[in-house]
Scaffold this active site. Structure first.
Site, PDB file in Angstrom:
ATOM      1  N   LYS A 177       0.865  -1.190   0.000  1.00 39.49           N
ATOM      2  CA  LYS A 177       0.000   0.000   0.000  1.00 39.49           C
ATOM      3  C   LYS A 177       0.897   1.233   0.000  1.00 39.49           C
ATOM      4  CE  LYS A 177      -2.386   3.043   1.669  1.00 39.49           C
ATOM      5  NZ  LYS A 177      -1.984   4.324   1.133  1.00 39.49           N
ATOM      6  N   GLY A 230       6.012   5.139   8.481  1.00 37.73           N
ATOM      7  CA  GLY A 230       5.232   6.369   8.368  1.00 37.73           C
ATOM      8  C   GLY A 230       5.249   7.113   9.688  1.00 37.73           C
ATOM      9  N   SER A 231       4.194   7.878   9.921  1.00 38.71           N
ATOM     10  CA  SER A 231       4.192   8.764  11.082  1.00 38.71           C
ATOM     11  C   SER A 231       3.898   7.995  12.366  1.00 38.71           C
ATOM     12  CB  SER A 231       3.148   9.859  10.876  1.00 38.71           C
ATOM     13  OG  SER A 231       1.895   9.254  10.666  1.00 38.71           O
ATOM     14  N   THR A 232       4.313   8.568  13.468  1.00 39.28           N
ATOM     15  CA  THR A 232       4.094   7.942  14.770  1.00 39.28           C
ATOM     16  C   THR A 232       2.598   7.843  15.071  1.00 39.28           C
ATOM     17  OG1 THR A 232       6.249   8.694  15.500  1.00 39.28           O
ATOM     18  CG2 THR A 232       4.680   8.161  17.236  1.00 39.28           C
ATOM     19  N   GLY A 235       1.195   4.958  13.182  1.00 39.10           N
ATOM     20  CA  GLY A 235       1.772   3.752  13.783  1.00 39.10           C
ATOM     21  C   GLY A 235       1.027   3.348  15.047  1.00 39.10           C
ATOM     22  N   GLU A 252       8.249   1.538  11.639  1.00 39.31           N
ATOM     23  CA  GLU A 252       9.374   2.462  11.445  1.00 39.31           C
ATOM     24  C   GLU A 252       8.758   3.847  11.394  1.00 39.31           C
ATOM     25  OE1 GLU A 252      12.331   1.407  11.526  1.00 39.31           O
ATOM     26  OE2 GLU A 252      12.064  -0.723  11.135  1.00 39.31           O
ATOM     27  N   CYS A 286      13.247  10.659   7.638  1.00 41.09           N
ATOM     28  CA  CYS A 286      13.086  10.275   9.052  1.00 41.09           C
ATOM     29  C   CYS A 286      14.410  10.311   9.787  1.00 41.09           C
ATOM     30  CB  CYS A 286      12.461   8.897   9.145  1.00 41.09           C
ATOM     31  SG  CYS A 286      13.381   7.699   8.188  1.00 41.09           S
ATOM     32  N   GLU A 383       9.320  16.538  15.295  1.00 38.74           N
ATOM     33  CA  GLU A 383       9.778  16.223  13.946  1.00 38.74           C
ATOM     34  C   GLU A 383       9.090  17.196  12.979  1.00 38.74           C
ATOM     35  OE1 GLU A 383       8.245  12.712  11.854  1.00 38.74           O
ATOM     36  OE2 GLU A 383      10.305  12.277  11.272  1.00 38.74           O
TER      37      GLU A 383
HETATM   38  P1  NAD Z   1       1.802   8.705   7.101  1.00 34.46           P
HETATM   39  O1  NAD Z   1       1.819   7.999   8.422  1.00 34.46           O
HETATM   40  O2  NAD Z   1       0.837   9.787   6.897  1.00 34.46           O
HETATM   41  O3  NAD Z   1       1.570   7.656   5.918  1.00 34.46           O
HETATM   42  C1  NAD Z   1       2.352   6.488   5.768  1.00 34.46           C
HETATM   43  C2  NAD Z   1       1.518   5.430   5.078  1.00 34.46           C
HETATM   44  O4  NAD Z   1       0.431   5.065   5.932  1.00 34.46           O
HETATM   45  C3  NAD Z   1       0.885   5.890   3.763  1.00 34.46           C
HETATM   46  O5  NAD Z   1       0.853   4.803   2.858  1.00 34.46           O
HETATM   47  C4  NAD Z   1      -0.529   6.236   4.184  1.00 34.46           C
HETATM   48  O6  NAD Z   1      -1.448   6.148   3.124  1.00 34.46           O
HETATM   49  C5  NAD Z   1      -0.789   5.155   5.221  1.00 34.46           C
HETATM   50  N1  NAD Z   1      -1.857   5.459   6.179  1.00 34.46           N
HETATM   51  C6  NAD Z   1      -2.409   6.674   6.486  1.00 34.46           C
HETATM   52  N2  NAD Z   1      -3.390   6.512   7.405  1.00 34.46           N
HETATM   53  C7  NAD Z   1      -3.428   5.187   7.688  1.00 34.46           C
HETATM   54  C8  NAD Z   1      -4.220   4.399   8.576  1.00 34.46           C
HETATM   55  N3  NAD Z   1      -5.163   4.927   9.359  1.00 34.46           N
HETATM   56  N4  NAD Z   1      -3.999   3.066   8.610  1.00 34.46           N
HETATM   57  C9  NAD Z   1      -3.034   2.502   7.854  1.00 34.46           C
HETATM   58  N5  NAD Z   1      -2.266   3.192   6.998  1.00 34.46           N
HETATM   59  C10 NAD Z   1      -2.462   4.527   6.918  1.00 34.46           C
HETATM   60  O7  NAD Z   1       3.316   9.172   6.868  1.00 34.46           O
HETATM   61  P2  NAD Z   1       3.878   9.999   5.632  1.00 34.46           P
HETATM   62  O8  NAD Z   1       3.390  11.404   5.780  1.00 34.46           O
HETATM   63  O9  NAD Z   1       3.636   9.263   4.366  1.00 34.46           O
HETATM   64  O10 NAD Z   1       5.449   9.916   5.927  1.00 34.46           O
HETATM   65  C11 NAD Z   1       6.081  10.756   6.826  1.00 34.46           C
HETATM   66  C12 NAD Z   1       6.345  10.056   8.145  1.00 34.46           C
HETATM   67  O11 NAD Z   1       7.003   8.813   7.920  1.00 34.46           O
HETATM   68  C13 NAD Z   1       7.299  10.848   9.014  1.00 34.46           C
HETATM   69  O12 NAD Z   1       6.863  10.840  10.345  1.00 34.46           O
HETATM   70  C14 NAD Z   1       8.615  10.079   8.902  1.00 34.46           C
HETATM   71  O13 NAD Z   1       9.491  10.244   9.962  1.00 34.46           O
HETATM   72  C15 NAD Z   1       8.127   8.692   8.763  1.00 34.46           C
HETATM   73  N6  NAD Z   1       9.149   7.861   8.124  1.00 34.46           N
HETATM   74  C16 NAD Z   1       9.842   6.972   8.898  1.00 34.46           C
HETATM   75  C17 NAD Z   1      10.839   6.192   8.343  1.00 34.46           C
HETATM   76  C18 NAD Z   1      11.601   5.207   9.174  1.00 34.46           C
HETATM   77  O14 NAD Z   1      12.215   4.325   8.609  1.00 34.46           O
HETATM   78  N7  NAD Z   1      11.559   5.288  10.481  1.00 34.46           N
HETATM   79  C19 NAD Z   1      11.131   6.311   6.992  1.00 34.46           C
HETATM   80  C20 NAD Z   1      10.415   7.227   6.229  1.00 34.46           C
HETATM   81  C21 NAD Z   1       9.410   7.991   6.818  1.00 34.46           C
END
Ligand code: NAD
Length: 479
Positions: A177, A230-232, A235, A252, A286, A383
């Protein structure tokens, strides 16, 4: 620049197909602010259909393929990705505004990841264990089943590869996804992997909003693991929902990583390399070293050199080969960074450089260095996920380290010193999943990558990732 006229479709069961999750959605080119393509959205029922066909592909073919055959397919995928570097890089730069050279590097990294795990298949060992009562005791690594990989938009292709490749190598099927802003290279990965010989259904790509599809993916009973980057905040939601079926998760998440420069270090090198440690990918990283701690005796000189090196960075059109920093991914992401800058100004911080928009309709923002930032300021604690670094002086190692560890995050960080004992001591004390000494490089295909504390848990990359996509079975045979 081309505009793609057909809506991009989902990649399910070995073919492109229509989504039934509402009208197709426009994709905006961040360097122009204009729509350049449309993409279909999956409906929630398509999540269930995809999970079922993944399970069928697993049971019918993939699970029982001999390891050598699985490795052969993964090596072929790597080769096909390399052959398609230009197209994949073009799509990546169009959808997220990444400089074209960085996009090519990301595709090369993706191919290398497939090669690494193709080779890893023949080194994915169990153990024999000398149990007290004799006989033969051994462990087996077996696939989990169907895995959901949910990935963000900042390194869309690389992160998709570093979840998909180890999961496939360990014998799982994957539902991928991508983020709504960056579906195109994920779709292409599904198509190319299938063209390289991956059986239909083993890798499927569902596009659409995470808010709509996420819950269905996380709670579907056939999904044995959710691997999320993705975001905390998202997560946290996934962790709650995954408890329903006790689905395994790896998370992550965000970071607020330190860059620590001691006075005994080669601080000129540290200052010259620090701009790209935080501003690469226009700060949407990140691992961005956004909290810079500099020992007092070299503080003024370091800041001057760091600012000068930052001013030399070339911000501009992602398709110009000279460009080092492209636009931010969206107007919203840029506005959110600008709010942080307003807050910094109100709190009395000083902007040493940057903060302006370019004369363009794209979502550009010049990289910013802040000084006179206090520990309680939002720019120091949160962040930002944009091109903002804050620099503070420190006098005492212990109190600096205690401030570093006060962050709820613990993803990465750099330490600059010529004193080996200090390097060993500080890297032991810092609560962080990956650290680098006298460099900013801390992500390697062969080494585990992931966070401590609210940066998440579980590891991508290295053989640790493959282990995370497997069940550990113990078999005892009586003598
Ligand atoms: P996000 O959490 O908004 O989205 C990440 C993914 O989750 C996307 O595919 C999104 O469509 C999906 N998503 C959104 N809502 C969801 C839900 N309710 N249930 C399941 N999936 C859902 O993050 P973003 O804005 O795409 O990315 C930025 C964030 O990612 C930052 O906080 C960054 O630090 C983090 N990040 C972490 C790492 C790492 O390895 N630790 C790497 C890259 C990015």
């Amino acid at each position: 620049m081309t505009t793609d006229s057909m809506p991009y479709r989902l990649f399910l069961d070995g073919a492109y197909c229509l989504g039934n999750g509402g009208p197709s959605r426009p994709l905006i080119n961040p360097s122009t602010g204009e729509a350049f393509a449309e993409v279909e959205s999956a409906g929630v029922d398509q999540v269930a259909l995809a999970a079922e066909s993944a399970q069928r592909a697993l049971d019918g073919v993939w699970r029982d393929l001999v390891p050598g055959k699985r490795a052969e397919i993964l090596f072929r995928i790597a080769a096909v990705l390399r052959e398609n570097t230009e197209e994949l890089a073009r799509l990546e730069s169009l959808q997220v505004g990444k400089p074209i050279g960085d996009s090519r590097d990301e595709v090369g990294l993706g191919a290398r990841i497939f090669e690494y795990y193709a080779g890893g298949i023949s080194r994915f060992y169990g153990q024999t264990i000398p149990v007290a009562r004799g006989g033969l005791d051994f462990t087996l690594r077996q696939p989990l089943g169907v895995v959901a990989a949910i990935v963000p938009w900042n390194f869309p292709f690389a992160i998709a590869c570093w979840k998909v490749a180890p999961a496939l190598a360990a014998g799982n099927a994957v539902l991928l996804k991508p983020a709504s802003l960056s579906p195109l290279t994920a779709l292409k990965l599904g198509e190319l992997a299938h063209a390289a010989g991956l059986p239909a259904g083993v890798l499927q790509v569902l596009t659409g909003s995470g808010g709509v599809l996420g819950d269905a993916l996380v709670t579907h009973p056939l999904i044995r693991k959710v691997s999320f980057t993705g975001s905390t905040s998202v997560g946290r939601r996934i962790m709650n929902l995954a408890s329903q079926n006790l689905t395994r998760i790896s998370l992550e998440l965000g970071g607020k990583s330190p860059n620590i420069v001691f006075a005994d270090a080669d601080w000129e090198k540290a200052a010259d390399t620090s701009p790209l440690s935080v501003f690469a990918n226009i700060g949407q990283d990140c691992c961005a070293r956004s909290r810079v701690y500099v020992e007092r005796p070299i503080y003024e000189a370091f800041v001057a050199r760091f600012v000068a090196a930052t001013r030399r960075l070339i911000v501009g059109d992602p398709f110009d080969p000279a460009t080092q920093l492209g636009p931010m991914v969206s107007a919203e992401q840029r506005s959110s960074v600008e709010e942080y800058l307003q807050d910094a100004r109100r709190s009395g911080s000083r902007i040493q450089c940057g903060g302006g928009r370019l004369d363009s309709k794209g979502f550009y923002l010049e990289p910013v260095i802040l000084t006179e930032v206090r520990p309680e300021h939002r720019c120091w604690r949160e962040e930002i996920f944009g091109p903002v670094a804050a620099v503070v002086p420190f006098d005492d190692e212990a109190s600096m380290l205690s401030d570093v560890n006060a962050s709820p995050y613990g993803l990465s960080g750099s330490v600059w010193t010529r004193d080996l004992s200090r390097a060993l001591r500080t890297t032991r004390i810092i609560q962080s999943g990956v650290l680098s000494v006298n460099t900013h490089s801390s992500v390697h295909v062969e080494a585990p990558f992931g966070g401590f504390k609210q940066s998440g848990f579980g590891r991508d990359l290295g053989m640790a990732a493959m282990e995370g996509y497997s069940e550990l079975k113990n078999v005892y045979v009586a003598e």
